[in-house]
Motif scaffolding. Sequence first.
Motif, PDB file in Angstrom:
ATOM      1  N   ILE A 160     -61.355  23.512  14.088  1.00 18.58           N
ATOM      2  CA  ILE A 160     -62.570  24.165  14.597  1.00 18.58           C
ATOM      3  C   ILE A 160     -62.207  25.216  15.652  1.00 18.58           C
ATOM      4  N   LEU A 161     -61.306  24.851  16.564  1.00 18.83           N
ATOM      5  CA  LEU A 161     -60.870  25.816  17.584  1.00 18.83           C
ATOM      6  C   LEU A 161     -60.147  27.001  16.950  1.00 18.83           C
ATOM      7  N   ALA A 162     -59.325  26.715  15.946  1.00 18.11           N
ATOM      8  CA  ALA A 162     -58.582  27.783  15.262  1.00 18.11           C
ATOM      9  C   ALA A 162     -59.547  28.749  14.560  1.00 18.11           C
ATOM     10  N   GLN A 163     -60.611  28.218  13.979  1.00 14.30           N
ATOM     11  CA  GLN A 163     -61.602  29.058  13.312  1.00 14.30           C
ATOM     12  C   GLN A 163     -62.327  29.972  14.296  1.00 14.30           C
ATOM     13  N   LYS A 164     -62.303  29.575  15.561  1.00 11.19           N
ATOM     14  CA  LYS A 164     -62.912  30.406  16.608  1.00 11.19           C
ATOM     15  C   LYS A 164     -61.911  31.396  17.189  1.00 11.19           C
ATOM     16  N   GLY A 165     -60.691  31.416  16.618  1.00 12.07           N
ATOM     17  CA  GLY A 165     -59.705  32.399  17.041  1.00 12.07           C
ATOM     18  C   GLY A 165     -58.587  31.880  17.928  1.00 12.07           C
ATOM     19  N   ASP A 166     -58.556  30.608  18.212  1.00 12.13           N
ATOM     20  CA  ASP A 166     -57.517  30.034  19.062  1.00 12.13           C
ATOM     21  C   ASP A 166     -56.231  29.854  18.243  1.00 12.13           C
ATOM     22  N   LYS A 167     -55.267  30.733  18.468  1.00  9.17           N
ATOM     23  CA  LYS A 167     -54.030  30.705  17.682  1.00  9.17           C
ATOM     24  C   LYS A 167     -53.174  29.482  17.984  1.00  9.17           C
ATOM     25  N   LEU A 168     -53.205  29.010  19.203  1.00  6.89           N
ATOM     26  CA  LEU A 168     -52.452  27.809  19.548  1.00  6.89           C
ATOM     27  C   LEU A 168     -53.038  26.589  18.841  1.00  6.89           C
ATOM     28  N   ALA A 169     -54.351  26.538  18.755  1.00  7.18           N
ATOM     29  CA  ALA A 169     -55.012  25.429  18.052  1.00  7.18           C
ATOM     30  C   ALA A 169     -54.614  25.423  16.584  1.00  7.18           C
ATOM     31  N   TYR A 170     -54.443  26.613  16.003  1.00 12.84           N
ATOM     32  CA  TYR A 170     -53.992  26.711  14.612  1.00 12.84           C
ATOM     33  C   TYR A 170     -52.629  26.041  14.452  1.00 12.84           C
ATOM     34  N   GLN A 171     -51.730  26.306  15.370  1.00 14.01           N
ATOM     35  CA  GLN A 171     -50.390  25.708  15.324  1.00 14.01           C
ATOM     36  C   GLN A 171     -50.459  24.193  15.528  1.00 14.01           C
ATOM     37  N   PHE A 172     -51.310  23.756  16.439  1.00 12.65           N
ATOM     38  CA  PHE A 172     -51.480  22.313  16.655  1.00 12.65           C
ATOM     39  C   PHE A 172     -52.041  21.636  15.400  1.00 12.65           C
ATOM     40  N   ALA A 173     -53.018  22.267  14.771  1.00 12.31           N
ATOM     41  CA  ALA A 173     -53.608  21.698  13.551  1.00 12.31           C
ATOM     42  C   ALA A 173     -52.533  21.502  12.487  1.00 12.31           C
ATOM     43  N   ILE A 174     -51.701  22.496  12.303  1.00 11.10           N
ATOM     44  CA  ILE A 174     -50.623  22.396  11.313  1.00 11.10           C
ATOM     45  C   ILE A 174     -49.650  21.289  11.697  1.00 11.10           C
ATOM     46  N   ALA A 175     -49.269  21.232  12.966  1.00 11.61           N
ATOM     47  CA  ALA A 175     -48.318  20.212  13.423  1.00 11.61           C
ATOM     48  C   ALA A 175     -48.900  18.808  13.266  1.00 11.61           C
ATOM     49  N   PHE A 176     -50.144  18.613  13.695  1.00 11.60           N
ATOM     50  CA  PHE A 176     -50.782  17.293  13.565  1.00 11.60           C
ATOM     51  C   PHE A 176     -50.906  16.890  12.105  1.00 11.60           C
ATOM     52  N   TYR A 177     -51.233  17.872  11.260  1.00  7.33           N
ATOM     53  CA  TYR A 177     -51.373  17.601   9.818  1.00  7.33           C
ATOM     54  C   TYR A 177     -50.036  17.161   9.222  1.00  7.33           C
ATOM     55  N   LYS A 178     -48.969  17.875   9.566  1.00  4.14           N
ATOM     56  CA  LYS A 178     -47.639  17.533   9.038  1.00  4.14           C
ATOM     57  C   LYS A 178     -47.213  16.134   9.472  1.00  4.14           C
ATOM     58  N   VAL A 179     -47.493  15.787  10.711  1.00  2.00           N
ATOM     59  CA  VAL A 179     -47.164  14.442  11.201  1.00  2.00           C
ATOM     60  C   VAL A 179     -47.970  13.395  10.439  1.00  2.00           C
ATOM     61  N   ALA A 180     -49.249  13.653  10.253  1.00  2.55           N
ATOM     62  CA  ALA A 180     -50.110  12.702   9.539  1.00  2.55           C
ATOM     63  C   ALA A 180     -49.609  12.483   8.115  1.00  2.55           C
ATOM     64  N   ILE A 181     -49.218  13.559   7.449  1.00  4.91           N
ATOM     65  CA  ILE A 181     -48.712  13.441   6.079  1.00  4.91           C
ATOM     66  C   ILE A 181     -47.375  12.718   6.071  1.00  4.91           C
ATOM     67  N   LYS A 182     -46.491  13.069   6.982  1.00  6.21           N
ATOM     68  CA  LYS A 182     -45.172  12.425   7.047  1.00  6.21           C
ATOM     69  C   LYS A 182     -45.305  10.924   7.287  1.00  6.21           C
ATOM     70  N   GLU A 183     -46.243  10.549   8.148  1.00  7.91           N
ATOM     71  CA  GLU A 183     -46.458   9.134   8.463  1.00  7.91           C
ATOM     72  C   GLU A 183     -47.410   8.457   7.475  1.00  7.91           C
ATOM     73  N   LYS A 184     -47.870   9.218   6.472  1.00  3.80           N
ATOM     74  CA  LYS A 184     -48.747   8.715   5.409  1.00  3.80           C
ATOM     75  C   LYS A 184     -50.008   8.039   5.965  1.00  3.80           C
ATOM     76  N   LYS A 185     -50.573   8.678   6.971  1.00  8.91           N
ATOM     77  CA  LYS A 185     -51.764   8.102   7.602  1.00  8.91           C
ATOM     78  C   LYS A 185     -52.948   8.047   6.648  1.00  8.91           C
ATOM     79  N   HIS A 186     -53.044   8.984   5.734  1.00  4.46           N
ATOM     80  CA  HIS A 186     -54.131   8.972   4.750  1.00  4.46           C
ATOM     81  C   HIS A 186     -54.028   7.729   3.863  1.00  4.46           C
ATOM     82  N   LYS A 187     -52.814   7.365   3.481  1.00  3.32           N
ATOM     83  CA  LYS A 187     -52.635   6.165   2.650  1.00  3.32           C
ATOM     84  C   LYS A 187     -52.855   4.895   3.467  1.00  3.32           C
TER      85      LYS A 187
END
Length: 92
Positions: free
Chosen positions: A40-67
């Motif tokens: 949401i912050l990234a969609q408002k133009g926050d470039k750092l939030a975009y990087q955090f979203a990607i990093a958090f997503y990669k961690v979640a996938i690596k740790e298989k949090k969805h499963k």
Amino acid sequence: MRYWSILSNDINFLRIGVEEPFTKIFELMWDFEKINEQIILAQKGDKLAYQFAIAFYKVAIKEKKHKKLLTIFINDREISDLETQWLRGIEG
């Protein structure tokens, strides 16, 4: 996630978060909520939030949090079936 956003602000709902299996569900959902907040912050133009979203997503996938979240509700075979159906949908 929209419903989770509403529920996560309801004190009566949050009280059940101290009991199993809700402790696991809440922990995982808050991890996904962090990703959504950054998106949401990234969609408002926050470039750092975009990087955090990607990093958090990669961690979640690596740790298989969805499963991990799904295994609270369905078994491993059912998850595998869902993955197969999803892949068939992508392949056309």
